[in-house]
Design a protein around this motif. Structure first.
Motif, PDB file in Angstrom:
ATOM      1  N   GLY A  99      47.280  53.071   4.359  1.00 32.17           N
ATOM      2  CA  GLY A  99      48.605  52.732   4.858  1.00 32.17           C
ATOM      3  C   GLY A  99      49.195  51.406   4.438  1.00 32.17           C
ATOM      4  N   ASN A 100      48.566  50.681   3.501  1.00 35.89           N
ATOM      5  CA  ASN A 100      49.150  49.402   3.086  1.00 35.89           C
ATOM      6  C   ASN A 100      49.925  49.555   1.780  1.00 35.89           C
ATOM      7  N   TYR A 101      50.789  48.577   1.531  1.00 38.07           N
ATOM      8  CA  TYR A 101      51.679  48.666   0.376  1.00 38.07           C
ATOM      9  C   TYR A 101      50.911  48.785  -0.936  1.00 38.07           C
ATOM     10  N   GLU A 102      49.887  47.943  -1.122  1.00 43.69           N
ATOM     11  CA  GLU A 102      49.144  47.937  -2.384  1.00 43.69           C
ATOM     12  C   GLU A 102      48.539  49.300  -2.678  1.00 43.69           C
ATOM     13  N   SER A 103      47.969  49.926  -1.655  1.00 47.03           N
ATOM     14  CA  SER A 103      47.337  51.231  -1.854  1.00 47.03           C
ATOM     15  C   SER A 103      48.368  52.304  -2.162  1.00 47.03           C
ATOM     16  N   LEU A 104      49.475  52.284  -1.428  1.00 40.78           N
ATOM     17  CA  LEU A 104      50.520  53.287  -1.648  1.00 40.78           C
ATOM     18  C   LEU A 104      51.136  53.136  -3.033  1.00 40.78           C
ATOM     19  N   GLU A 105      51.370  51.895  -3.454  1.00 42.10           N
ATOM     20  CA  GLU A 105      51.946  51.664  -4.778  1.00 42.10           C
ATOM     21  C   GLU A 105      50.993  52.119  -5.881  1.00 42.10           C
ATOM     22  N   THR A 106      49.693  51.868  -5.707  1.00 41.74           N
ATOM     23  CA  THR A 106      48.706  52.331  -6.687  1.00 41.74           C
ATOM     24  C   THR A 106      48.735  53.852  -6.790  1.00 41.74           C
ATOM     25  N   ALA A 107      48.804  54.523  -5.650  1.00 45.45           N
ATOM     26  CA  ALA A 107      48.840  55.987  -5.656  1.00 45.45           C
ATOM     27  C   ALA A 107      50.098  56.518  -6.332  1.00 45.45           C
ATOM     28  N   VAL A 108      51.241  55.863  -6.104  1.00 40.69           N
ATOM     29  CA  VAL A 108      52.493  56.269  -6.761  1.00 40.69           C
ATOM     30  C   VAL A 108      52.322  56.208  -8.278  1.00 40.69           C
ATOM     31  N   LEU A 109      51.793  55.093  -8.763  1.00 36.57           N
ATOM     32  CA  LEU A 109      51.663  54.900 -10.206  1.00 36.57           C
ATOM     33  C   LEU A 109      50.695  55.902 -10.828  1.00 36.57           C
ATOM     34  N   ILE A 110      49.598  56.202 -10.132  1.00 36.42           N
ATOM     35  CA  ILE A 110      48.619  57.141 -10.677  1.00 36.42           C
ATOM     36  C   ILE A 110      49.162  58.570 -10.659  1.00 36.42           C
ATOM     37  N   CYS A 111      49.873  58.936  -9.601  1.00 35.36           N
ATOM     38  CA  CYS A 111      50.480  60.275  -9.575  1.00 35.36           C
ATOM     39  C   CYS A 111      51.488  60.435 -10.711  1.00 35.36           C
ATOM     40  N   GLU A 112      52.259  59.369 -10.967  1.00 30.46           N
ATOM     41  CA  GLU A 112      53.214  59.413 -12.080  1.00 30.46           C
ATOM     42  C   GLU A 112      52.483  59.577 -13.406  1.00 30.46           C
TER      43      GLU A 112
END
Length: 357
Positions: free
Chosen positions: A136-149
């Motif tokens: 639930g933190n920003y760093e983790s969510l942003e990492t997941a966004v980039l990897i999904c992309e």
């Protein structure tokens, strides 16, 4: 050793591949290798053979030594990097990117393995998204966004329409969550904060690309990040790394200087600049950078051990073996490692019977 996962977090998906043969390194041989930068055929630094984690580094160097290169090796590296992604209560963007890069490399090496590699990347991306939501933190969510992309782009030509659609939906939901987190429930976001956040996101995207061995694309993201916010010290730093991988060394040094002008007390940046200068054979200038990094670093830390190790390398290459030995011993006292032990042995061998000893 890899750290155990939080029992509430599911383990990452694994391909289960292993290296069929491990290569043992003798201490002196290891030190000789450390004095040579590990680069791939394009001139880019090998992301695995140069990794800070000794397990990843050992697998990376074993994979590099294989002739011809084997897909199985990179599946094994991808599995290991996936196990390193969860770091406490956040996700490591570095190891997330390296997981995808390793699996993609496996698919490039053997066409018959491409579908296995793509499946591993897709499975990893969905696992990462689930874990990011749990953390639930920003760093983790942003990492997941980039990897999904990245996963979605990698499989774009594979005809996996359903997976592409699911990845896009997952990516969109994660982006919405990130946006809501940044807005903090307010209707408007401060314009300056928005510009800075855009710059950071572009820099994050560039880091993913650079770790996947795509320095030109990464450079474009870093320069876009700087165009959005010229004071983004991280973007200048990563721009320097991308330029280094592209062989544009003078521009890289200028980028380091710009980053240091913004944050002159950054020990890590002084160390990075010193590493490039050492690569270029400018050893006295490199030594000054490492000494500055040591002065600025925390009194006792494993990171400081790296700065002492680099200082020892520069002194060794300058032929100042007694000083090199002392620097390497200091590194070894802070954080014992095979590298520092091998360097100490190499220095002692040089000093044996000499007046300098």
């Amino acid at each position: 050793m890899t750290a155990p996962l939080d029992p509430n977090i599911p383990p990452p998906p694994q391909t289960g591949r292993t290296l069929t043969e491990r290569i043992r390194e003798e201490p002196i041989g290891l030190w000789a290798q450390l004095l040579t930068a590990f680069r791939d055929l394009s001139g880019t630094f090998d992301a695995f053979a140069n990794d800070a984690n000794p397990e990843v580094r050992a697998l990376g160097r074993a994979a590099r030594s294989r002739r011809p290169p084997q897909a199985n090796d990179y599946f094994a590296i991808g599995d290991l990097c996936a196990r390193l992604v969860v770091q406490g209560n956040t996700l490591s963007q570095t190891y997330a990117a390296k997981t995808v890069a390793a699996y993609a490399r496996a698919g490039e090496l053997a066409s018959r393995e491409r579908s296995v590699a793509y499946r591993a990347i897709v499975s990893f991306a969905f696992w990462l998204a689930d874990v990011a939501r749990m953390l639930g933190n920003y760093e983790s969510l942003e990492t997941a966004v980039l990897i999904c992309e990245q996963a979605r782009r990698l499989i774009a030509d594979a005809g996996w329409v359903d997976d592409e659609r699911r990845l896009q939906m997952t990516e969109d939901r994660l982006r919405d969550q990130v946006t809501h987190m940044l807005e903090g429930g307010h209707a408007a976001v401060d314009k300056r904060a928005s510009v800075e956040q855009e710059s950071r996101m572009l820099c994050d995207q560039g880091q993913i690309l650079l770790r996947q061995g795509r320095p030109q694309e990464a450079l474009e993201r870093f320069e876009a990040a700087i165009a959005a916010w010229d004071a983004n010290q991280s973007a200048w730093l990563w721009r320097a790394m991308a330029l280094t991988d592209l062989g544009r060394f003078d521009e890289a040094l200028a980028s380091y200087d710009r980053a240091l002008a913004l944050e002159p007390e950054s020990a890590g940046m002084w160390n990075n600049k010193g590493s490039l200068l050492m690569e270029l054979g400018r050893l006295e200038a490199a030594l000054q950078c490492f000494e500055r990094a040591i002065d600025l670093a925390a009194p006792v830390s494993t990171v400081k051990a790296v700065y002492w190790l680099n200082r020892g390398k520069a002194l060794y290459m300058l032929g100042r073996y007694a000083e090199a030995r002392d620097a390497l011993m200091h590194s070894h006292d802070l954080d014992p490692s095979p590298e520092s032990a091998a360097g100490i042995a190499a220095c002692r061998e040089r000093l044996e019977g000499s007046s300098e000893a």
